[in-house]
Design an enzyme around this catalytic site. Structure first.
Site, PDB file in Angstrom:
ATOM      1  N   SER A  53       0.904 -24.852  14.229  1.00  0.00           N
ATOM      2  CA  SER A  53       1.148 -25.574  14.802  1.00  0.00           C
ATOM      3  C   SER A  53      -0.129 -26.631  15.246  1.00  0.00           C
ATOM      4  CB  SER A  53       1.047 -25.373  16.964  1.00  0.00           C
ATOM      5  OG  SER A  53       0.265 -24.822  16.854  1.00  0.00           O
ATOM      6  N   LYS A  94       0.649  -1.120   0.346  1.00  0.00           N
ATOM      7  CA  LYS A  94       0.013   0.032   0.076  1.00  0.00           C
ATOM      8  C   LYS A  94       0.682   0.787  -0.142  1.00  0.00           C
ATOM      9  CE  LYS A  94      -4.479  -1.046   0.489  1.00  0.00           C
ATOM     10  NZ  LYS A  94      -4.834  -2.943   1.086  1.00  0.00           N
TER      11      LYS A  94
HETATM   12  C1  LIG Z   1      -5.369  -3.868   0.645  1.00  0.00           C
HETATM   13  C2  LIG Z   1      -4.560  -5.265   1.239  1.00  0.00           C
HETATM   14  C3  LIG Z   1      -5.574  -6.156  -0.185  1.00  0.00           C
HETATM   15  C4  LIG Z   1      -6.203  -5.802  -1.015  1.00  0.00           C
HETATM   16  O1  LIG Z   1      -6.591  -5.177  -1.941  1.00  0.00           O
HETATM   17  P1  LIG Z   1      -7.294  -3.647  -2.716  1.00  0.00           P
HETATM   18  O2  LIG Z   1      -6.754  -2.500  -3.769  1.00  0.00           O
HETATM   19  O3  LIG Z   1      -8.746  -3.230  -1.495  1.00  0.00           O
HETATM   20  O4  LIG Z   1      -8.278  -4.822  -3.533  1.00  0.00           O
HETATM   21  C5  LIG Z   1      -4.286  -7.218   0.200  1.00  0.00           C
HETATM   22  N1  LIG Z   1      -3.365  -7.534   0.780  1.00  0.00           N
HETATM   23  C6  LIG Z   1      -3.173  -6.567   1.616  1.00  0.00           C
HETATM   24  C7  LIG Z   1      -2.357  -7.074   2.112  1.00  0.00           C
HETATM   25  C8  LIG Z   1      -3.714  -5.637   1.794  1.00  0.00           C
HETATM   26  O5  LIG Z   1      -3.897  -4.723   2.488  1.00  0.00           O
END
Ligand SMILES: *Cc1c(COP(=O)(O)O)cnc(C)c1O
Length: 334
Positions: free
Chosen positions: A316, A52
């Site tokens: 586990s 992100k």
């Molecule tokens: C946000 C997120 C997603 C999904 O992403 P989108 O853009 O909302 O579809 C998948 N895995 C993780 C770890 C995320 O933080």
């Protein structure tokens, strides 16, 4: 409303040297078990532990001059990304959360220098506070997935994957609000039009899947899940990620809690890696037989911000209880 390859190339320039270009490693286990090369894109190695950061950096970089600050109401990886990106720009960030968010998540976001506003007992109340900051105090509100700059930032993952392994024929993308899948599909299909891009969601609480079925955004129940980062709706006024997922994804596959449980064990025991439930849905989809590999395939290990106590139960082979969700334990390899 869409995001083009040009937007994604521009995002790649903007975030270069700030979000990391991550490695992509082969899974020998998956190749041996399913007969085709299988690649893991390690987005869990980003500075905030999740992809992100890419979208957040690109969105913050594109804010108009003089923006006073940024706000969002994500308690998870988007909140971390926005906090990190704002700190880097010396800009104020306010992440709005409900009283129910566990203390470690609040602390994690404060540690990145963001202010946290705790507001009400629901995500909706936290969202309302974020809207108030935007309207009354002139903060820019950054959506975790329905924002053109966020989508372009996430799309840089698709560029990197095809640059690293041009022979990839299919990409398995964890799917929630769809910013990740929309960006990756836009990049990958612009470069290689016949590549298949498949979204993978949990079988309970799959808002994008339900919306694609209905032909418009819909709201659905959200039970607790091992893949908590995949929870949440897509927004009833969705502008970007819904139409892009509708137009660009070849398919959406749903996996169960038990399948994610098993895939977390596979990642741990076979790859010696630790990741969130949301990360392993691509592996889960292949293991479940819901998806035949037909050639070199890549999936994205999206993040590693998980509750280690839950992971300890999974590796586990113990039962896991998350709110009302019960997942039967199962020892790996038995
Ligand atoms: C946000 C997120 C997603 C999904 O992403 P989108 O853009 O909302 O579809 C998948 N895995 C993780 C770890 C995320 O933080």
């Amino acid at each position: 409303m869409t995001v083009t390859l040009a937007d994604i190339l521009s995002a790649a320039n903007t975030i270069r040297g700030r979000a990391d270009a991550t490695p992509m490693v082969p899974s020998v286990h998956m190749e041996q078990a399913y007969g085709h090369p299988f690649w893991l894109k390690l987005e869990l190695a980003q500075p905030i532990g999740a992809f992100k950061l890419r979208g957040a950096l690109n969105a913050v970089a594109n804010l108009p001059e003089g923006t006073r600050g940024v706000t969002c109401c994500s308690t998870g990886n988007h909140g971390r990304g926005v906090a990190f990106a704002a700190r880097e720009k010396g800009m104020r960030a306010v992440v709005c959360m409900s009283e129910l968010v566990p203390a470690p998540k609040v602390d994690g976001i404060r540690a990145l220098g963001a202010d946290v506003h705790i507001h009400g007992r629901t995500q909706d109340a936290a969202f309302a506070e974020s809207v108030r900051l935007a309207e009354e105090e002139g903060f820019a509100m950054i959506s975790p997935f329905d924002d053109a700059h966020v989508i372009a930032g996430q799309g840089t993952i698709g560029l990197e994957m095809l640059y690293q392994r041009p022979e990839l024929e299919a990409l398995l993308v964890p799917l929630s609000g769809g910013g990740l899948a929309a960006g990756i599909a836009a990049a990958a299909k612009a470069i290689k039009p016949d590549i298949r891009v498949i979204g993978i969601s949990m079988d309970r609480g799959a808002a994008m899947y339900a919306s694609l079925q209905a032909g418009h955004p819909v709201e659905i129940e959200e039970p607790e899940s091992l893949a908590d980062s995949l929870g949440g709706g897509i927004g009833m006024d969705n502008r970007f990620s819904f139409p892009m997922c509708r137009d660009l994804l070849d398919d959406v596959i749903l996996v169960s809690e038990a399948e994610v449980y098993r895939a977390l064990q596979t990642l741990y025991y076979e790859e010696r890696m630790v990741a969130e439930g949301a990360c392993v849905v691509g592996i889960a989809a292949v293991e479940s037989g819901k998806l035949d590999l037909t050639g070199p395939t890549g999936t994205i290990l999206t993040g590693r911000n998980l509750d280690m106590r839950v992971l300890a139960q999974v590796i586990s082979g113990r039962d896991v209880q998350l709110g009302d969700t019960h997942i039967e334990g199962h020892k790996y390899g038995t």
